[in-house]
Design an enzyme around this catalytic site. Structure first.
Site, mmCIF file in Angstrom:
data_model
loop_
_atom_site.group_PDB
_atom_site.id
_atom_site.type_symbol
_atom_site.label_atom_id
_atom_site.label_comp_id
_atom_site.label_asym_id
_atom_site.label_seq_id
_atom_site.Cartn_x
_atom_site.Cartn_y
_atom_site.Cartn_z
ATOM 1 N N GLU A 4 103.432 85.504 27.095
ATOM 2 C CA GLU A 4 102.598 86.554 26.457
ATOM 3 C C GLU A 4 103.594 87.725 26.178
ATOM 4 O O GLU A 4 104.407 88.257 26.637
ATOM 5 C CB GLU A 4 101.599 87.148 27.666
ATOM 6 C CG GLU A 4 100.631 86.438 27.935
ATOM 7 C CD GLU A 4 99.680 86.952 29.022
ATOM 8 O OE1 GLU A 4 99.625 88.108 28.983
ATOM 9 O OE2 GLU A 4 99.249 86.203 30.022
ATOM 10 N N GLU A 17 99.908 85.477 36.138
ATOM 11 C CA GLU A 17 100.292 86.755 36.601
ATOM 12 C C GLU A 17 100.121 87.148 38.130
ATOM 13 O O GLU A 17 99.369 87.918 38.426
ATOM 14 C CB GLU A 17 99.718 87.802 35.855
ATOM 15 C CG GLU A 17 99.968 87.836 34.479
ATOM 16 C CD GLU A 17 99.525 89.310 33.648
ATOM 17 O OE1 GLU A 17 98.504 89.577 33.793
ATOM 18 O OE2 GLU A 17 100.308 89.593 32.745
HETATM 19 C C1 BGP Z 1 97.876 90.190 30.584
HETATM 20 C C2 BGP Z 1 96.795 89.097 30.757
HETATM 21 C C3 BGP Z 1 96.294 88.425 29.533
HETATM 22 C C4 BGP Z 1 96.035 89.443 28.422
HETATM 23 C C5 BGP Z 1 97.133 90.605 28.324
HETATM 24 C C6 BGP Z 1 96.674 91.580 27.380
HETATM 25 O O1 BGP Z 1 97.928 90.812 31.642
HETATM 26 O O2 BGP Z 1 97.645 87.827 31.240
HETATM 27 O O3 BGP Z 1 94.867 88.039 29.891
HETATM 28 O O4 BGP Z 1 94.790 89.864 28.243
HETATM 29 O O5 BGP Z 1 97.368 91.146 29.409
HETATM 30 O O6 BGP Z 1 95.933 92.540 28.072
HETATM 31 P P1 BGP Z 1 94.853 93.270 27.129
HETATM 32 O O7 BGP Z 1 93.817 92.007 26.581
HETATM 33 O O8 BGP Z 1 93.999 94.086 28.191
HETATM 34 O O9 BGP Z 1 95.382 94.112 26.207
#
Ligand code: BGP
Length: 492
Positions: free
Chosen positions: A391, A187
Site C-alpha cells: 500500500e 495492518e
Molecule cells: C490503510 C488501509 C487501507 C486503505 C488505506 C488508505 O490503513 O489498510 O484499507 O484504505 O489505509 O486509507 P484511506 O482510504 O482512509 O485514505
C-alpha cells in the site's frame, strides 16, 4: 532518471484493494455482515450495532440517515472482469485484495463453507491469472464476521482462533497452486488504534452500549492481539501443509516507523523509539517468533499480560513470516509534549517543518518519499527478510473536467517520488518483492468511508451521496504508471 535495471526482472508492479472497500454486494450469495459493514470509516468508534440485553448480544442497527457506501462500494463484485482487464492494460504483474471471510463463513462459526462465496473468488483469482497477475491475498482486511464480534466478543475470545483456522484451511486448499503471496490480518499493528476494526473486539456485557469499544482495557486488547498472532501462526502452518511454494507475510501499517523525534532531546529520541515499538511489536513477534522484552516490561508494570497457553510460544517460534508486507503513506513527528494522535500519521499539534508537501485538504498527510527508504532500510537491518510494499498512494477529491479528463499530475508525481526511493532502497541492499499502489481504481476510503478520497488511476462515477453510474474512466496517471511498469522502473 534512476540507474537502469535497478528493479529485478520479476518485480511485482501492481495495485491493492480490500474486499470491503471495492466489492459491494454486501449481502449477496450468502454473505452476512462483517465489522466494516457497520462502520462509516474504520476509525469510527460508534459502529451501527445495538446491545440486546435479553439475548446478551450485539445486533446490527443501521440508521436510515447514513449512507454506508461500502455496502455497494464500486460494485467490483459484478464488474471485476472489466476492472482487471483495465489493470492488465497498465501491465500489472500483481493485484492484492482480500477474501471477505463473511462470504466463505457468513457467521464465521459454521462447520461448512459457503460454496457461492468460494465460487466468486475462484472466478476472481482465475481472472487475475488469465491476465498474468499474481493474486496477493489478505485473509481479513478488517473483515471479521459480525456474528463473531456480536456473539463472542471478537478476538478476545480464543474460539475465533479455531474459526479462523477452519476458514484459512478451506482457503489454502481451494487456491493452492494459484495464490503464492498470502497475508493474514491487514495492518495487524492497528489493534490498539482501532480495536473494533482491526481486531474485531467489542466488550460485553456492554458497560456503556453507546461506547462499546472505548471500555476496553490494555489486557483485553493484548489478549486479542495474542489470539491474532496464534491465528496467524496456525494459518502459516496450514498454508505450508497445503502448498510448499506459498509464502506468508506479516502485514503492518508502517508509516509509523517513519517517526522522527521533534528534536535531539534524549527524552524525545527515546520516546520516538517507544512509539515505533508500538508497531515493531507485531513484526517482531511474527518475524522473530517471540515476544520482545520491551512488551514484557509493559505487561509486568501494567499487569496486562495476555493468557498464553501451553504450545502457543512454540507455534509463534515455528511459524514465522516469510516476508514483510506493509503500507506506507507519510511520516510522523514525535514529541513527549504533544498528544500522539494514534494514527497512521501520528503526532498532533505540529508539522514537520522540513516536509512542505502534503496530501490535499482535509487529509494533509505530509508527503515524505525518503521516509519510505528509511523504513525499508530499518526493516532490512532488523529482519533481513524480503519486503513487499502493498500500500502506497495519494488520495485526492477530484472530478472529470468538461472533456471527461482528469489531469492528476500530482498522483503521478507522488508515484514517481516514492518509486525513486524504492529504487534507492534496492541499491541500499533491501530485497523488494514488489510495489502495489493502494487503490488503483477509486474505492471507498477506509478512514472516511467516503468516495471523495480517490487513489485510482481509474476514476469511478460514484459519489458520497450514493449516486453515480459506476462508470469507469482512465485518469492521465493511468498511462504514466503503464510506462513505469513497461520500462520496469527505469523511466520515471
Ligand atoms: C490503510 C488501509 C487501507 C486503505 C488505506 C488508505 O490503513 O489498510 O484499507 O484504505 O489505509 O486509507 P484511506 O482510504 O482512509 O485514505
Amino acid at each position: 532518471m534512476t540507474e537502469t535495471h535497478v528493479f529485478p526482472e520479476n518485480f511485482l508492479w501492481g495495485g491493492a484493494v480490500a474486499a470491503n472497500q471495492i466489492e459491494g454486494a454486501w449481502l449477496e450469495d450468502g454473505k452476512l455482515p462483517n465489522v466494516t459493514d457497520t462502520l462509516v470509516g474504520i476509525m469510527n468508534q460508534h459502529p451501527s450495532i445495538s446491545w440486546n440485553e435479553s439475548q446478551g448480544i450485539w445486533e446490527l442497527d443501521l440508521p436510515d440517515d447514513i449512507t454506508f457506501l461500502s455496502h455497494e462500494a464500486v460494485d467490483f463484485y459484478h464488474r471485476f472482469e472489466e476492472d482487471i482487464k483495465m489493470m492488465s492494460e497498465m501491465g500489472f504483474k500483481a493485484f492484492r485484495t482480500s477474501i471477505s471471510w463473511g462470504r466463505i463463513f457468513p457467521r464465521g462459526d459454521e462447520e461448512e463453507a459457503n460454496e457461492a462465496g468460494l465460487a466468486f473468488y475462484d472466478h476472481l483469482i482465475d481472472t487475475l491469472l488469465k491476465y498474468d497477475m499474481e493474486p496477493v491475498i489478505t485473509l481479513s482486511h478488517y473483515e471479521t464476521p459480525l456474528a463473531l464480534v456480536a456473539e463472542y466478543g471478537g478476538w478476545q475470545d480464543r474460539r475465533l482462533v479455531e474459526f479462523f483456522d477452519r476458514y484459512s484451511t478451506v482457503i489454502f486448499n481451494r487456491y493452492k497452486g494459484k495464490v503464492k503471496y498470502w497475508m493474514t490480518f491487514n495492518e495487524i499493528n492497528n489493534a490498539f488504534r482501532m480495536p473494533y476494526a482491526a481486531a474485531g473486539i467489542v466488550k460485553f456485557p456492554a458497560t456503556d452500549p453507546k461506547e462499546p469499544i472505548a471500555t476496553l482495557t490494555k489486557k483485553e486488547i493484548f489478549q486479542a492481539v495474542h489470539h491474532l498472532f496464534i491465528a496467524s501462526a496456525l494459518a502459516t502452518k496450514r498454508m505450508q501443509e497445503a502448498d510448499s511454494d506459498a509464502l506468508m507475510g506479516v502485514m503492518c501499517s508502517f508509516s509509523s516507523l517513519a517517526t522522527y523525534p521533534v528534536d535531539c532531546n534524549p527524552e524525545n529520541v527515546f520516546g520516538a523509539l517507544e512509539f515505533k515499538r508500538n508497531s515493531y511489536l507485531y513484526s517482531d513477534v511474527m518475524c522473530r517468533g517471540h515476544y520482545p522484552g520491551y512488551v514484557k516490561r509493559i505487561w509486568r508494570e501494567e499487569d496486562c499480560a495476555p493468557e498464553i497457553i501451553a504450545g502457543d510460544l512454540d507455534l509463534l517460534a515455528k511459524y514465522t513470516s516469510d516476508y514483510i508486507a506493509f503500507s506506507y503513506y507519510r511520516s510522523t513527528v514525535y514529541s513527549k509534549d504533544a498528544e500522539m494522535r494514534v494514527d497512521t500519521g501520528g503526532a498532533k499539534g505540529f508539522d514537520n517543518p522540513f516536509l512542505t508537501e502534503k496530501s490535499p485538504e482535509p487529509w494533509n498527510w505530509p508527503i515524505d518519499p525518503l521516509g519510505l527508504r528509511y523504513v525499508m532500510n530499518e526493516l532490512t537491518d532488523r529482519y533481513e527478510l524480503p519486503l513487499f510494499i502493498v500500500e502506497n498512494g495519494l488520495g485526492i477529491d477530484e472530478t472529470p473536467n468538461e472533456n471527461q479528463r482528469i489531469n492528476d499530475i500530482e498522483r503521478a508525481r507522488y508515484l514517481k517520488m516514492h518509486v525513486e526511493q524504492v529504487a534507492e532502497a534496492i541499491k541500499d541492499g533491501c530485497e523488494v518483492i514488489g510495489y502495489l499502489w493502494w487503490g488503483p481504481i477509486d474505492i471507498v476510503s477506509a478512514g472516511t468511508g467516503e468516495m471523495k478520497k480517490r487513489y485510482g488511476f481509474i476514476y469511478v462515477d460514484r459519489h458520497n451521496d450514493g449516486s453515480g453510474s459506476f462508470k469507469r474512466l482512465k485518469k492521465d496517471s493511468f498511462d504514466y504508471f503503464k510506462q513505469v511498469i513497461e520500462t520496469n522502473g527505469t523511466n520515471l
